[in-house]
Motif scaffolding. Sequence first.
Motif, PDB file in Angstrom:
ATOM      1  N   PHE A  92      29.606  13.903  -2.303  1.00 44.40           N
ATOM      2  CA  PHE A  92      29.040  12.558  -2.271  1.00 44.40           C
ATOM      3  C   PHE A  92      30.139  11.520  -2.405  1.00 44.40           C
ATOM      4  CE2 PHE A  92      25.678  15.300  -3.889  1.00 44.40           C
ATOM      5  CZ  PHE A  92      24.579  14.885  -3.161  1.00 44.40           C
ATOM      6  N   GLU A  93      29.892  10.334  -1.873  1.00 44.26           N
ATOM      7  CA  GLU A  93      30.828   9.226  -2.031  1.00 44.26           C
ATOM      8  C   GLU A  93      30.809   8.756  -3.485  1.00 44.26           C
ATOM      9  OE1 GLU A  93      30.099   6.036   0.732  1.00 44.26           O
ATOM     10  OE2 GLU A  93      29.520   7.452   2.297  1.00 44.26           O
ATOM     11  N   VAL A  94      31.886   8.100  -3.906  1.00 45.13           N
ATOM     12  CA  VAL A  94      31.973   7.559  -5.258  1.00 45.13           C
ATOM     13  C   VAL A  94      30.833   6.562  -5.486  1.00 45.13           C
ATOM     14  CG1 VAL A  94      33.412   6.172  -6.810  1.00 45.13           C
ATOM     15  CG2 VAL A  94      34.458   7.902  -5.342  1.00 45.13           C
ATOM     16  N   ASP A  95      30.246   6.589  -6.666  1.00 43.90           N
ATOM     17  CA  ASP A  95      29.130   5.729  -7.090  1.00 43.90           C
ATOM     18  C   ASP A  95      27.805   6.054  -6.411  1.00 43.90           C
ATOM     19  OD1 ASP A  95      30.729   4.412  -8.932  1.00 43.90           O
ATOM     20  OD2 ASP A  95      31.284   2.834  -7.528  1.00 43.90           O
ATOM     21  N   LYS A  96      27.706   7.214  -5.796  1.00 43.12           N
ATOM     22  CA  LYS A  96      26.423   7.700  -5.276  1.00 43.12           C
ATOM     23  C   LYS A  96      25.830   8.650  -6.309  1.00 43.12           C
ATOM     24  CE  LYS A  96      26.568   6.209  -0.873  1.00 43.12           C
ATOM     25  NZ  LYS A  96      25.546   5.466  -0.180  1.00 43.12           N
ATOM     26  N   ASP A 130      22.767   4.990  -3.562  1.00 38.76           N
ATOM     27  CA  ASP A 130      23.708   4.208  -4.362  1.00 38.76           C
ATOM     28  C   ASP A 130      23.173   4.113  -5.782  1.00 38.76           C
ATOM     29  OD1 ASP A 130      25.431   3.609  -2.227  1.00 38.76           O
ATOM     30  OD2 ASP A 130      24.285   1.827  -1.674  1.00 38.76           O
ATOM     31  N   LYS A 156      32.040  10.921  -8.867  1.00 33.95           N
ATOM     32  CA  LYS A 156      33.367  10.322  -9.023  1.00 33.95           C
ATOM     33  C   LYS A 156      34.335  11.197  -8.237  1.00 33.95           C
ATOM     34  CE  LYS A 156      35.192  12.564 -13.155  1.00 33.95           C
ATOM     35  NZ  LYS A 156      35.811  12.356 -14.449  1.00 33.95           N
ATOM     36  N   GLU A 157      35.537  10.668  -8.000  1.00 36.73           N
ATOM     37  CA  GLU A 157      36.523  11.422  -7.229  1.00 36.73           C
ATOM     38  C   GLU A 157      36.883  12.704  -7.937  1.00 36.73           C
ATOM     39  OE1 GLU A 157      40.095   9.761  -5.598  1.00 36.73           O
ATOM     40  OE2 GLU A 157      39.063   7.869  -5.199  1.00 36.73           O
ATOM     41  N   ASP A 191      33.260  16.320  -3.987  1.00 35.39           N
ATOM     42  CA  ASP A 191      33.646  15.881  -2.649  1.00 35.39           C
ATOM     43  C   ASP A 191      32.410  15.714  -1.759  1.00 35.39           C
ATOM     44  OD1 ASP A 191      36.371  15.970  -3.236  1.00 35.39           O
ATOM     45  OD2 ASP A 191      36.533  18.084  -2.677  1.00 35.39           O
TER      46      ASP A 191
END
Length: 74
Positions: free
Chosen positions: A41-45, A24, A70-71, A39
């Motif tokens: 990593f999750e957003v904010d990682k 995070d 970010k997306e 795609d």
Amino acid sequence: VAYKQLLDVLKKMGLTEIEALGADFNPNEHEAITQVPTDEFEVDKVALVAQKGYKLNDRVVRPALVGVAKEKSE
């Protein structure tokens, strides 16, 4: 050889690398230099590490320079 010896001495004194990739985003340990559309990593990682960061006895001596996920836009 000398470089490895220096790292060993610094580790004994309490120097540790900040684990960043996939973590995070933490503004206390990371300095965001870019956003990475992905795609993977999750957003904010943290999706990219440009420069490693270090702590000395739990005190940040150099923050990690990172790119934050970010997306991915279509």
